[in-house]
Write a protein that holds these residues in place. Structure first.
Motif, short mmCIF file in Angstrom:
data_model
loop_
_atom_site.label_atom_id
_atom_site.label_comp_id
_atom_site.label_asym_id
_atom_site.label_seq_id
_atom_site.Cartn_x
_atom_site.Cartn_y
_atom_site.Cartn_z
N LEU A 45 170.07 54.86 36.54
CA LEU A 45 169.39 54.93 37.75
C LEU A 45 169.97 55.49 38.79
CD1 LEU A 45 167.12 51.98 37.27
CD2 LEU A 45 166.54 54.20 36.66
N ASN A 46 169.27 56.33 39.55
CA ASN A 46 169.40 56.67 40.69
C ASN A 46 170.86 57.44 40.88
OD1 ASN A 46 168.96 57.28 43.78
ND2 ASN A 46 169.99 55.72 44.20
N ARG A 47 171.23 58.19 39.84
CA ARG A 47 172.31 58.95 39.61
C ARG A 47 172.21 60.67 39.62
NH1 ARG A 47 176.24 54.98 38.97
NH2 ARG A 47 176.01 53.62 40.73
N LEU A 48 172.90 61.57 40.11
CA LEU A 48 172.78 62.91 39.77
C LEU A 48 173.09 62.97 38.31
CD1 LEU A 48 174.06 64.49 42.89
CD2 LEU A 48 171.54 64.20 42.19
N LEU A 49 172.57 63.90 37.30
CA LEU A 49 172.95 64.19 36.14
C LEU A 49 174.28 65.41 36.15
CD1 LEU A 49 169.59 64.81 34.49
CD2 LEU A 49 170.78 62.70 34.40
N GLY A 50 174.26 66.16 37.03
CA GLY A 50 175.10 67.11 36.87
C GLY A 50 174.50 68.55 36.17
N ALA A 51 174.29 68.30 34.99
CA ALA A 51 173.70 69.41 34.10
C ALA A 51 173.08 68.70 32.97
CB ALA A 51 174.84 70.21 33.58
N ILE A 52 172.21 69.57 32.21
CA ILE A 52 171.49 69.18 30.84
C ILE A 52 172.89 69.20 29.69
CG2 ILE A 52 170.02 69.71 29.33
CD1 ILE A 52 168.77 68.52 31.75
N PRO A 53 172.88 68.29 29.12
CA PRO A 53 173.97 68.45 28.10
C PRO A 53 173.54 69.42 26.85
CG PRO A 53 172.78 66.08 27.86
CD PRO A 53 172.43 66.72 29.11
N SER A 54 174.74 69.77 26.40
CA SER A 54 174.72 71.01 25.38
C SER A 54 175.73 70.28 24.25
CB SER A 54 174.95 72.29 25.81
OG SER A 54 174.80 72.99 24.63
N PRO A 55 175.03 69.90 23.10
CA PRO A 55 173.69 69.84 22.60
C PRO A 55 173.09 68.63 23.37
CG PRO A 55 175.11 69.20 20.71
CD PRO A 55 175.89 69.26 21.96
N ALA A 56 171.79 69.10 23.70
CA ALA A 56 170.81 67.72 23.89
C ALA A 56 170.44 67.22 22.54
CB ALA A 56 169.87 68.24 24.92
N THR A 57 170.21 65.98 22.48
CA THR A 57 169.90 65.39 21.14
C THR A 57 168.46 64.52 21.24
OG1 THR A 57 171.56 63.62 21.48
CG2 THR A 57 172.01 65.46 20.22
N THR A 58 167.94 64.45 22.41
CA THR A 58 166.56 63.61 22.74
C THR A 58 165.82 64.45 23.60
OG1 THR A 58 165.50 61.54 22.81
CG2 THR A 58 167.44 62.23 24.21
N TYR A 59 164.49 64.28 23.76
CA TYR A 59 163.85 64.69 24.97
C TYR A 59 163.47 63.46 25.67
CZ TYR A 59 160.39 67.09 27.72
OH TYR A 59 159.46 67.64 29.03
N TYR A 60 164.16 63.38 26.93
CA TYR A 60 164.43 62.06 27.59
C TYR A 60 163.16 62.20 28.54
CZ TYR A 60 165.81 57.99 30.06
OH TYR A 60 166.21 56.81 30.56
N VAL A 61 162.36 61.03 28.50
CA VAL A 61 161.16 60.71 29.58
C VAL A 61 161.71 59.85 30.77
CG1 VAL A 61 158.99 59.86 30.04
CG2 VAL A 61 159.49 60.98 27.72
N HIS A 62 162.43 60.33 31.85
CA HIS A 62 162.75 59.72 32.89
C HIS A 62 161.61 58.83 33.46
CE1 HIS A 62 165.37 59.16 36.48
NE2 HIS A 62 164.22 59.38 37.03
#
Length: 160
Positions: free
Chosen positions: A64-81
């Motif tokens: 929580l309350n942290r920057l992601l930096g980037a979308i990971p590759s590969p992404a393995t889920t569609y995340y509902v924040h």
């Protein structure tokens, strides 16, 4: 949702999630990294809810309350924040509508599943929406940071 909506998103987030505050930079980064997964709910010209979602790594919810930096590759889920509605918007079917839209988007984007961390006694809603709780070893401390009732949940897309 556009970058111009972020002020309204912050007001809603602060009102709806007082026990889970997030900095404006965190909300803005989610919208910038994956704008096609960010939505506003407007009723009579007034913002009454929003959704922030993005691709991520399965069973590794972001802190929580942290920057992601980037979308990971590969992404393995569609995340509902976050799917957040003002109390006056609840019970009108809006949450079910956005959930259907998110499932459709996940399917179209090629994801096998959606995942989220249910908080604030929302587990029952998410179960009705087809999500189920999953247990992941060693995830307990991270989930605890989301609150005492936090549960990691998943919904498979292919089986629906």
């Amino acid at each position: 949702m556009t970058s111009e909506d972020l002020g309204q998103v912050q007001v809603l987030a602060d009102a709806i999630h007082a026990s889970h505050p997030e900095d404006p930079e965190v909300l803005a980064e989610r919208q910038q990294l994956y704008p096609q997964g960010c939505f506003m709910l407007i009723d009579d010209g007034r913002a009454i809810g929003y959704a922030l979602t993005h691709p991520w790594r399965f069973a590794e919810p972001p802190p929580l309350n942290r920057l992601l930096g980037a979308i990971p590759s590969p992404a393995t889920t569609y995340y509902v924040h976050d799917v957040a509605l003002l109390p006056t918007a609840r019970g009108k079917g809006y949450a079910a509508q956005i959930t259907d839209r998110l499932v459709s988007h996940a399917r179209e984007a090629g994801f096998d599943n959606l995942s989220l961390v249910a908080v604030n006694k929302s587990q029952v809603f998410w179960e009705k929406a087809g999500f189920r709780v999953i247990a992941v070893p060693d995830l307990g401390p991270k989930l605890a940071s989301y609150g005492p009732d936090a549960a990691l949940m998943v919904r498979d897309v292919a089986s629906l």
